[in-house]
Write a protein that holds these residues in place. Structure first.
Motif, PDB file in Angstrom:
ATOM      1  N   THR A 254       0.855  -1.185   0.000  1.00 24.23           N
ATOM      2  CA  THR A 254       0.000   0.000   0.000  1.00 24.23           C
ATOM      3  C   THR A 254       0.891   1.234   0.000  1.00 24.23           C
ATOM      4  O   THR A 254       1.815   1.333   0.824  1.00 24.23           O
ATOM      5  CB  THR A 254      -0.921   0.029   1.227  1.00 24.23           C
ATOM      6  N   VAL A 255       0.619   2.159  -0.920  1.00 23.86           N
ATOM      7  CA  VAL A 255       1.416   3.377  -1.049  1.00 23.86           C
ATOM      8  C   VAL A 255       0.489   4.576  -0.916  1.00 23.86           C
ATOM      9  O   VAL A 255      -0.557   4.645  -1.573  1.00 23.86           O
ATOM     10  CB  VAL A 255       2.165   3.434  -2.391  1.00 23.86           C
ATOM     11  N   GLN A 256       0.874   5.519  -0.059  1.00 23.93           N
ATOM     12  CA  GLN A 256       0.116   6.754   0.134  1.00 23.93           C
ATOM     13  C   GLN A 256       1.081   7.933   0.063  1.00 23.93           C
ATOM     14  O   GLN A 256       2.102   7.935   0.746  1.00 23.93           O
ATOM     15  CB  GLN A 256      -0.609   6.737   1.480  1.00 23.93           C
ATOM     16  N   ILE A 257       0.755   8.899  -0.766  1.00 26.56           N
ATOM     17  CA  ILE A 257       1.645  10.039  -1.006  1.00 26.56           C
ATOM     18  C   ILE A 257       1.036  11.293  -0.385  1.00 26.56           C
ATOM     19  O   ILE A 257      -0.117  11.643  -0.669  1.00 26.56           O
ATOM     20  CB  ILE A 257       1.875  10.261  -2.515  1.00 26.56           C
ATOM     21  N   VAL A 285       6.204   9.842   1.847  1.00 26.74           N
ATOM     22  CA  VAL A 285       5.716   8.563   1.320  1.00 26.74           C
ATOM     23  C   VAL A 285       5.377   7.646   2.487  1.00 26.74           C
ATOM     24  O   VAL A 285       6.210   7.426   3.381  1.00 26.74           O
ATOM     25  CB  VAL A 285       6.767   7.904   0.410  1.00 26.74           C
ATOM     26  N   ASN A 286       4.154   7.133   2.474  1.00 22.50           N
ATOM     27  CA  ASN A 286       3.724   6.143   3.466  1.00 22.50           C
ATOM     28  C   ASN A 286       3.533   4.810   2.754  1.00 22.50           C
ATOM     29  O   ASN A 286       2.782   4.729   1.766  1.00 22.50           O
ATOM     30  CB  ASN A 286       2.411   6.564   4.124  1.00 22.50           C
ATOM     31  N   THR A 287       4.195   3.772   3.220  1.00 24.83           N
ATOM     32  CA  THR A 287       4.081   2.446   2.613  1.00 24.83           C
ATOM     33  C   THR A 287       3.766   1.416   3.685  1.00 24.83           C
ATOM     34  O   THR A 287       4.112   1.590   4.862  1.00 24.83           O
ATOM     35  CB  THR A 287       5.377   2.041   1.893  1.00 24.83           C
ATOM     36  N   HIS A 288       3.101   0.370   3.261  1.00 27.26           N
ATOM     37  CA  HIS A 288       2.847  -0.777   4.138  1.00 27.26           C
ATOM     38  C   HIS A 288       3.143  -2.045   3.351  1.00 27.26           C
ATOM     39  O   HIS A 288       2.542  -2.289   2.301  1.00 27.26           O
ATOM     40  CB  HIS A 288       1.400  -0.794   4.625  1.00 27.26           C
ATOM     41  N   LEU A 374      17.842  10.893   3.400  1.00 28.55           N
ATOM     42  CA  LEU A 374      16.631  10.081   3.505  1.00 28.55           C
ATOM     43  C   LEU A 374      16.304   9.935   4.984  1.00 28.55           C
ATOM     44  O   LEU A 374      17.123   9.443   5.766  1.00 28.55           O
ATOM     45  CB  LEU A 374      16.833   8.710   2.869  1.00 28.55           C
ATOM     46  N   LEU A 375      15.097  10.381   5.375  1.00 32.62           N
ATOM     47  CA  LEU A 375      14.698  10.346   6.778  1.00 32.62           C
ATOM     48  C   LEU A 375      13.490   9.444   6.962  1.00 32.62           C
ATOM     49  O   LEU A 375      12.565   9.445   6.139  1.00 32.62           O
ATOM     50  CB  LEU A 375      14.375  11.754   7.292  1.00 32.62           C
ATOM     51  N   ILE A 407      10.392   0.538   4.749  1.00 32.21           N
ATOM     52  CA  ILE A 407      10.284   1.746   5.563  1.00 32.21           C
ATOM     53  C   ILE A 407       8.840   2.232   5.456  1.00 32.21           C
ATOM     54  O   ILE A 407       8.326   2.426   4.358  1.00 32.21           O
ATOM     55  CB  ILE A 407      11.257   2.841   5.080  1.00 32.21           C
ATOM     56  N   LYS A 408       8.187   2.432   6.589  1.00 37.74           N
ATOM     57  CA  LYS A 408       6.767   2.776   6.587  1.00 37.74           C
ATOM     58  C   LYS A 408       6.516   4.220   6.146  1.00 37.74           C
ATOM     59  O   LYS A 408       5.589   4.488   5.388  1.00 37.74           O
ATOM     60  CB  LYS A 408       6.177   2.544   7.982  1.00 37.74           C
ATOM     61  N   ARG A 409       7.318   5.135   6.625  1.00 34.70           N
ATOM     62  CA  ARG A 409       7.062   6.561   6.355  1.00 34.70           C
ATOM     63  C   ARG A 409       8.407   7.267   6.206  1.00 34.70           C
ATOM     64  O   ARG A 409       9.242   7.213   7.116  1.00 34.70           O
ATOM     65  CB  ARG A 409       6.249   7.169   7.502  1.00 34.70           C
ATOM     66  N   PHE A 410       8.615   7.945   5.074  1.00 33.37           N
ATOM     67  CA  PHE A 410       9.906   8.573   4.845  1.00 33.37           C
ATOM     68  C   PHE A 410       9.760   9.734   3.863  1.00 33.37           C
ATOM     69  O   PHE A 410       8.732   9.894   3.196  1.00 33.37           O
ATOM     70  CB  PHE A 410      10.926   7.553   4.323  1.00 33.37           C
ATOM     71  N   LEU A 411      10.821  10.539   3.779  1.00 34.10           N
ATOM     72  CA  LEU A 411      10.915  11.626   2.812  1.00 34.10           C
ATOM     73  C   LEU A 411      12.388  11.916   2.562  1.00 34.10           C
ATOM     74  O   LEU A 411      13.259  11.446   3.302  1.00 34.10           O
ATOM     75  CB  LEU A 411      10.202  12.884   3.292  1.00 34.10           C
TER      76      LEU A 411
END
Length: 711
Positions: A254-257, A285-288, A374-375, A407-411
């Protein structure tokens, strides 16, 4: 002579043979021509038969496919799409056309009166939780079955999500379950009679509290053992690529921008001193992932705005190139003998010096060099820098990242070269906090005809002028035009208190909830605290204190050793605090309060209604029969509390105060209800809920007689 005769005879024989051969060839040619014509005719006949056969087969195949499609379509059409729909109405709003919700139920199992549908005051739902960057875009609705439902029903709720928001957001229904608001499987629907409404539908089977929220779009995909490549629906430049063997089994993703726009970055750099190293940021970017690890690195492309210096230089180069193409200049060729010698060429002045990087060049804003970080989010607003990761810039505004693990949440942050890890952590925290907040303006206006009538409204900062014009049109034009800026989040509770010689005309609390897409306002009346104070002023003065209600949850306190009092487990302690947003001056003219004024004259009202029996005489009859339940009836007719207070104030000195108050309440509802609504149904439902079944039956009888007369 004999020789000549012999030669002539031979010539005659040869001529005969030649003629015979010519005749034979001619007959053979004609025979072949006949055979060819016959073959062509047979071939044309065969082709025609083949074409006819193919057409028949094609038509048969089309009929078969059509039948299969029809059967498949019948299977694919959900049963609820052909169920009857029932509209539940409410007060006409800016976006809902007076529709609270639309319910579809199975025929012979569901009727309109099988459920009670009411709007909910957001203040009463203290447990409403807004997930990351969620926004409320509809009224909260309570759907309560009279008895248990035989089958599940489908509830469609109108919402006000804008087209601009629809680029990156989607509307979903949230439902309260066991005291927690959770997302309900939802889908967009349309109705023929409400083409202009935007509706979202969900399925329920019991008493439910529902509301429509918007969140950033989610893309659902899966990657197999063979690998693959997926791209985000919000931005096709955001891709995730996996090689063969990266996963052992099929993995769902699952990808959420969450976009980070340039205006937000500019605002952050302007307001926050700890973000002076920031140049630009990618989207969050939020991924699961179902997989806990990768066997091979996953490549992800992510847009990130370029270094502003590089962007400006690239734009200048493009502009110069286009100018040269539009206006080409002739090239003057200098002969070899005319070229100046090396000794005669102009030299660079000795005073010119190269700027060393960490000195003069490193301290200005013309640095083309930058760093990429990358955080990863750790939750609770904390971020950390991901080490040992490869970030390659494949285009001016596009990066490629090698992810070694999920990585669940990064930018990605692009910073100046002097930035360190501690700096970028603070920058990421600041960006996340800024995106969750809203810049809001607080407006307070007084009605021209009655300065004691106050309207307070919280609106996004960009809507101030538009809102002031609307308040003027509604009669609220007195008071300062200065807006008071504040920082709020979705769902924040705003409370109005008073200081000075001004107080609320009612003893109740003045609170409302802020939502950026819904009307966030409160109307109330004020009066003086002491009429003998402020004798040197021509007005009574005071301040409205606009506060944000903050709930602080403290962890449960552990029992001390030896303390056996009570067996219940410790609970969390909630502390309520008030954060001051602004103070707004309110003045009331003294003459409006001291001067004894006669009761206001009511303009004669004539109701022309030819569609149902509801008229002024019927309202007078109901007003005479109503008792103390008239306030409950006013609530179910969606008449605002401030309007009830105004009606009571206007009838204080009337001889028949109670009856006139009830009549004014009913006429207020009758004058404000839209023509297209079913007034009989609305009033009947309100009377039943108020406990006056006798009046509801009397209204039905009046309708029956009216229909019979006008049939």
């Amino acid at each position: 002579m004999a020789i000549e005769a012999s030669l002539e005879a031979e010539k005659a024989v040869e001529a005969a043979k030649h003629m015979e051969e010519e005749a034979r060839r001619k007959s053979e040619l004609e025979a072949r021509k006949f055979e060819e014509e016959r073959r062509i005719i047979d071939e044309e006949k065969r082709l025609e038969e083949e074409r006819v056969r193919q057409e028949k087969e094609h038509l048969a195949e089309e009929r078969k496919l059509t039948e299969e499609k029809r059967k498949g379509l019948e299977k694919r059409i959900s049963s609820w799409e052909i169920w009857p729909s029932f509209t539940y109405e409410t007060v006409y709003g800016d976006y809902d056309q007076g529709v609270l919700c639309i319910i579809r139920g199975s025929p012979h199992c569901f009727e309109k009166l099988d459920v009670k549908v009411e709007p909910i005051d957001p203040l009463l739902e203290s447990n409403v939780t807004y997930s990351c960057n969620e926004e409320l875009v509809s009224k909260m609705v309570l759907v309560e079955p009279v008895d248990s439902l035989q089958e599940a029903v489908y509830v469609a709720i109108p919402h006000c999500m804008s087209r601009t928001s629809a680029i990156s957001r989607e509307a979903v229904i949230k439902i309260e379950q066991d005291g927690v608001w959770q997302e309900l499987p939802s889908q967009d629907v349309t109705f023929e009679e409400y083409k202009d409404l935007k509706l979202v539908q969900g399925k329920i089977s019991q008493t439910s509290r529902l509301a429509v929220f918007t969140r950033f779009k989610k893309d659902h995909a899966h990657l197999t053992k063979r690998g693959g490549r997926i791209s985000a629906s919000v931005d096709s430049r955001i891709t995730i690529s996996a090689e063969r063997g990266t996963f052992k089994d099929k993995t769902y993703l699952t990808v959420q921008i969450q976009p980070v726009d340039s205006s937000s970055i500019a605002d952050i750099k302007h307001k926050e001193t700890n973000c002076k190293w920031l140049l630009c940021s990618s989207a969050i970017v939020n991924t699961h992932w179902d997989a806990e690890s990768f066997h091979k690195p996953i490549k992800m492309t992510l847009p990130c705005p370029p270094n502003p210096v590089k962007a400006r230089k690239a734009a200048a180069m493009r502009a110069a190139k286009e100018a040269r193409m539009k206006n080409p200049r002739a090239v003057n060729v200098i002969p070899e003998e005319e070229k100046p010698d090396a000794e005669d060429r102009p030299r660079r002045p000795e005073t010119a010096s190269n700027r060393w990087y960490m000195g003069e060049y490193g301290s200005n804003d013309d640095d083309e060099n930058d760093k990429l970080f990358l955080l990863e989010s750790l939750g609770s607003g904390k971020w950390m820098v991901v080490q040992d990761v490869t970030i390659a810039q494949i285009r001016l505004d596009l990066l490629e990242i090698d992810l070694q693990h999920p990585i669940k949440r990064f930018l990605v942050l692009r910073t100046k070269t002097s930035a360190e890890e501690g700096h970028v952590k603070l920058i990421a925290e600041t960006i996340e906090c800024h995106l969750s907040q809203r810049s809001v303006s607080i407006l307070l206006k007084q009605r021209n005809e009655d300065p004691c009538d106050i309207l307070v409204q919280a609106v996004p900062a960009s809507y101030v002028e538009k809102t002031l014009h609307k308040m003027t049109d509604e009669g609220y034009d007195e008071g300062s035009n200065i807006s008071h800026d504040a920082i709020l989040s979705e769902g924040d509770v705003i409370e109005v208190a008073f200081r000075g010689n001004i107080t609320n005309d009612d003893s109740g609390e003045l609170k409302f909830v802020y939502n950026s897409h819904l009307k966030s306002c409160m109307q109330f009346y004020v009066t003086e605290v002491n009429k003998y104070l402020q004798k040197n002023f021509q007005v009574y003065r005071g301040f409205a204190e606009i506060n944000k209600v903050v709930s602080i949850v403290h962890p449960p306190e552990l029992k001390k050793d030896g303390d056996d009092s009570g067996t219940q487990s410790p609970r969390q302690r909630i502390e309520i605090k008030h954060q001051r947003l602004c103070d707004i001056l309110i003045t009331i003219p003294k003459e409006n309060i001291h001067s004894p004024t006669p009761p206001p004259l009511k303009a004669p009202v004539t109701i022309k209604n030819y569609n149902d029996p509801i008229n002024e005489d019927l309202m007078k009859h109901f007003a005479a029969d109503l008792g103390d339940e008239w306030k409950k009836l006013a609530f179910y007719l969606n008449i605002k509390r401030v309007r009830i207070q105004a009606i009571l104030r206007n009838n204080e000195s009337h001889e028949r105060r109670d009856e006139e108050t009830k009549f004014d309440m009913l006429m207020t509802w009758l004058k404000t209800v839209p023509r297209g609504m079913n007034k009989i149904s609305i009033l009947t439902t309100a009377l039943l809920r108020s406990g006056r079944r006798d009046l509801a039956e009397e209204l039905r009888d009046a309708e029956h007689d009216f229909r019979k007369i006008h049939a």
